[in-house]
Design a protein around this motif. Structure first.
Motif, mmCIF file in Angstrom:
data_model
loop_
_atom_site.group_PDB
_atom_site.id
_atom_site.type_symbol
_atom_site.label_atom_id
_atom_site.label_comp_id
_atom_site.label_asym_id
_atom_site.label_seq_id
_atom_site.Cartn_x
_atom_site.Cartn_y
_atom_site.Cartn_z
ATOM 1 N N SER A 14 15.005 -19.744 5.294
ATOM 2 C CA SER A 14 14.103 -20.771 4.764
ATOM 3 C C SER A 14 14.743 -22.140 4.888
ATOM 4 O O SER A 14 15.779 -22.423 4.267
ATOM 5 N N SER A 15 14.123 -23.019 5.679
ATOM 6 C CA SER A 15 14.702 -24.353 5.812
ATOM 7 C C SER A 15 14.487 -25.159 4.537
ATOM 8 O O SER A 15 15.281 -26.041 4.225
ATOM 9 N N THR A 63 15.270 -20.448 11.936
ATOM 10 C CA THR A 63 15.512 -21.299 10.767
ATOM 11 C C THR A 63 16.819 -22.068 10.941
ATOM 12 O O THR A 63 16.898 -23.258 10.617
ATOM 13 N N MET A 97 10.250 -28.594 13.263
ATOM 14 C CA MET A 97 10.689 -27.204 13.345
ATOM 15 C C MET A 97 10.777 -26.827 14.815
ATOM 16 O O MET A 97 9.872 -26.204 15.365
ATOM 17 N N ASN A 147 16.024 -24.850 13.139
ATOM 18 C CA ASN A 147 15.233 -25.879 12.441
ATOM 19 C C ASN A 147 16.120 -26.842 11.646
ATOM 20 O O ASN A 147 15.966 -28.063 11.737
ATOM 21 N N THR A 203 3.813 -25.597 9.612
ATOM 22 C CA THR A 203 4.444 -24.337 9.179
ATOM 23 C C THR A 203 5.331 -24.587 7.966
ATOM 24 O O THR A 203 6.153 -25.505 7.993
ATOM 25 N N PRO A 204 5.163 -23.808 6.898
ATOM 26 C CA PRO A 204 6.043 -24.047 5.750
ATOM 27 C C PRO A 204 7.449 -23.508 6.021
ATOM 28 O O PRO A 204 7.598 -22.524 6.738
ATOM 29 N N GLY A 205 8.448 -24.172 5.450
ATOM 30 C CA GLY A 205 9.838 -23.773 5.685
ATOM 31 C C GLY A 205 10.266 -22.612 4.811
ATOM 32 O O GLY A 205 11.236 -22.708 4.061
ATOM 33 N N ILE A 206 9.513 -21.533 4.903
ATOM 34 C CA ILE A 206 9.834 -20.352 4.090
ATOM 35 C C ILE A 206 9.953 -19.137 5.013
ATOM 36 O O ILE A 206 9.471 -19.188 6.147
ATOM 37 N N PRO A 207 10.576 -18.051 4.518
ATOM 38 C CA PRO A 207 10.697 -16.886 5.403
ATOM 39 C C PRO A 207 9.332 -16.420 5.893
ATOM 40 O O PRO A 207 8.393 -16.292 5.111
ATOM 41 N N GLY A 208 9.229 -16.238 7.176
ATOM 42 C CA GLY A 208 7.967 -15.743 7.748
ATOM 43 C C GLY A 208 6.840 -16.753 7.701
ATOM 44 O O GLY A 208 5.681 -16.396 7.907
ATOM 45 N N GLY A 209 7.155 -18.030 7.451
ATOM 46 C CA GLY A 209 6.114 -19.055 7.380
ATOM 47 C C GLY A 209 5.260 -19.081 8.648
ATOM 48 O O GLY A 209 4.069 -19.400 8.615
ATOM 49 N N THR A 210 5.886 -18.720 9.755
ATOM 50 C CA THR A 210 5.200 -18.740 11.036
ATOM 51 C C THR A 210 4.024 -17.781 11.139
ATOM 52 O O THR A 210 3.057 -18.077 11.828
ATOM 53 N N ASP A 266 13.390 -14.861 12.886
ATOM 54 C CA ASP A 266 13.128 -15.884 11.880
ATOM 55 C C ASP A 266 14.451 -16.501 11.418
ATOM 56 O O ASP A 266 14.571 -17.722 11.258
ATOM 57 N N THR A 315 11.006 -22.987 15.376
ATOM 58 C CA THR A 315 9.705 -22.370 15.138
ATOM 59 C C THR A 315 8.732 -22.699 16.273
ATOM 60 O O THR A 315 8.013 -21.827 16.763
#
Ligand code: ASP
Length: 431
Positions: free
Chosen positions: A288-289, A404, A323, A407, A364-371, A400, A326
């Motif tokens: 998570s960025s 990250t 990103m 990113n 894309t949110p900077g969270i795990p699996g945001g993609t 991921d 990403t």
């Protein structure tokens, strides 16, 4: 106490889900229960993908508005913002072009057994045909017709159409930029509202992503039966993962160092890479960025000696906007899925992928699996069935982690490039 019950981290659960799905699929093949899988198991995976698509439009809208409207201070925006956004935009575009070129050259999706691929294509035939026809219609229009795809004439109908993601992005950017130009005390309630909304939507995304292990298990079981146990999918996935990993390493260790060497007066390449190593490791493990942001800020300010003024602007904006990992990944993933599903992308469609990926990676949110959320959406808009996501979601976690790390490195590199103020000799070793 509560934490204890979550002992298995999510990525392990996803990997476990993948294993369970494969085993289930293999058993089904042995006992001829493919229909059972397609009737009772695959729909759970499809439900997961539906939920990802459900949240995409609100997520993109709110992330963009919050990212841009959060810039608040218009003087800082015009001093630093335009330059920063331009550099970010160039970095993302270069990453996507690189991803597309790699995806088209390596063609990992072509490894899939042709017979099996033909079967899959048959399953999605009507969808693909419809989209190809739409693409053909676009080709027949004038060269500026893409402007119509970009600018909605009605925001409600754009938001109600899952393939009109660009139009929503356009509206969000216009809305957010306008909010910067209105007296801040007037827009404060709106900005606060979007802050709150952002929290809620991110929570919803987190809920949905928690369902990933079940979704992945169901999708994997369906894939194994669709592929009739043929191993070519796994070799194709292996090559795809290698392509992504190679792309990430090149961006991280060739592209950024080159940019630092050419444009940073602050810091040398060696010092940059050495200082960034712990940050990359943190990003790698958390995926998570956004969570990594405080570590990135501390390192950039303390180790790379970037002024607080610059870092406090460039880095938080970067977490939302920039990103590169990403963006490059999304391009490779889309090409891989299109290759497996036999969707021959025309030049116009490839350009659409380029355009969409650049813009949607920003959302894309900077969270795990945001993609996942964004990818499901982009696939639909370029005319590839979003169900194709099933192909790659099972092995996504390690990728991921890598993207990250890219990113956050990109954000830090841009901070070093933007910070032009000389504060002593160029840093060649981290302090
Ligand atoms: N996990 C990535 C990040 O936080 C986003 C993604 O590519 O899924 O930067």
């Amino acid at each position: 106490m509560q934490r204890k019950r979550q002992a298995i981290p999510l990525y392990m659960q996803i990997l476990l889900g993948m294993g369970v799905g494969i085993i289930l699929g293999v058993i089904a093949l042995y006992v001829n229960a493919e229909t059972f899988i397609s009737n009772w198991i695959t729909p759970w995976g499809q439900l997961f993908i539906r939920m990802l698509r459900l949240i995409a439009i609100p997520l993109i809208f709110v992330t963009l508005v919050k990212g841009i409207a959060g810039l608040k201070d218009i003087s800082k925006f015009s001093r630093l913002g335009i330059k920063t956004l331009l550099v970010y935009f160039c970095f993302i575009t270069i990453s996507v072009v690189f991803g597309i070129s790699l995806g088209l050259t390596v063609r990992p999706g072509a490894l899939v057994n042709q017979e099996i691929a033909a079967g899959l294509q048959e399953t999605y035939q009507s969808l693909i045909a419809q989209k190809t026809e739409e693409a053909g219609q676009v080709q027949g229009q004038g060269p500026l017709s893409f402007l119509n795809d970009l600018v909605p004439d009605n925001i409600i109908s754009a938001a109600a159409n899952n393939s009109a993601i660009l139009q929503v992005i356009f509206f969000a950017i216009l809305f957010a930029v306008a909010s910067l130009l209105v007296p801040q005390e007037k827009v404060k309630p709106v900005v606060d509202f979007f802050d709150g909304l952002n929290e809620i939507i991110l929570k919803m995304v987190a809920f949905i992503i928690r369902l990933a292990p079940i979704g992945v298990a169901a999708l994997m079981a369906g894939l194994v039966t669709d592929f009739k146990g043929d191993g070519s999918l796994f070799s194709a996935l292996g090559l795809y993962a290698l392509t992504v990993a190679l792309a990430m390493l090149i961006i991280m260790y060739v592209f950024y160092p080159l940019m630092i060497r050419l444009f940073s007066r602050k810091v040398g390449v060696k010092a940059f890479l050495r200082a960034m190593y712990p940050v990359q490791l943190f990003a790698f493990t958390t995926s998570s960025s956004a969570v990594t942001l405080p570590v990135t800020m501390k390192t950039v300010e303390e180790e790379l000696k970037v002024s607080k003024d610059v870092s406090s602007f460039v880095l938080p904006v970067g977490v939302t906007v920039n990103m590169d990992g990403t963006a490059c990944y999304q391009a490779i993933a889309i090409l891989f899925i299109s290759q497996v599903l036999g969707v021959d992308l025309t030049l116009t469609q490839i350009l659409t992928v380029l355009f969409m990926t650049v813009l949607s990676s920003i959302g894309t949110p900077g969270i795990p699996g945001g993609t996942y959320v964004i990818l499901a959406m982009v696939l639909t808009s370029v005319g590839i069935p979003a169900e194709g996501l099933a192909l790659i979601i099972g092995i996504d976690r390690p990728l991921d982690m890598l993207r990250t790390a890219v990113n956050v490195t990109g954000d830090a590199a841009v901070a070093c490039m933007i910070d032009k103020k000389e504060t002593g000799p160029r840093l060649t070793e981290p302090t």
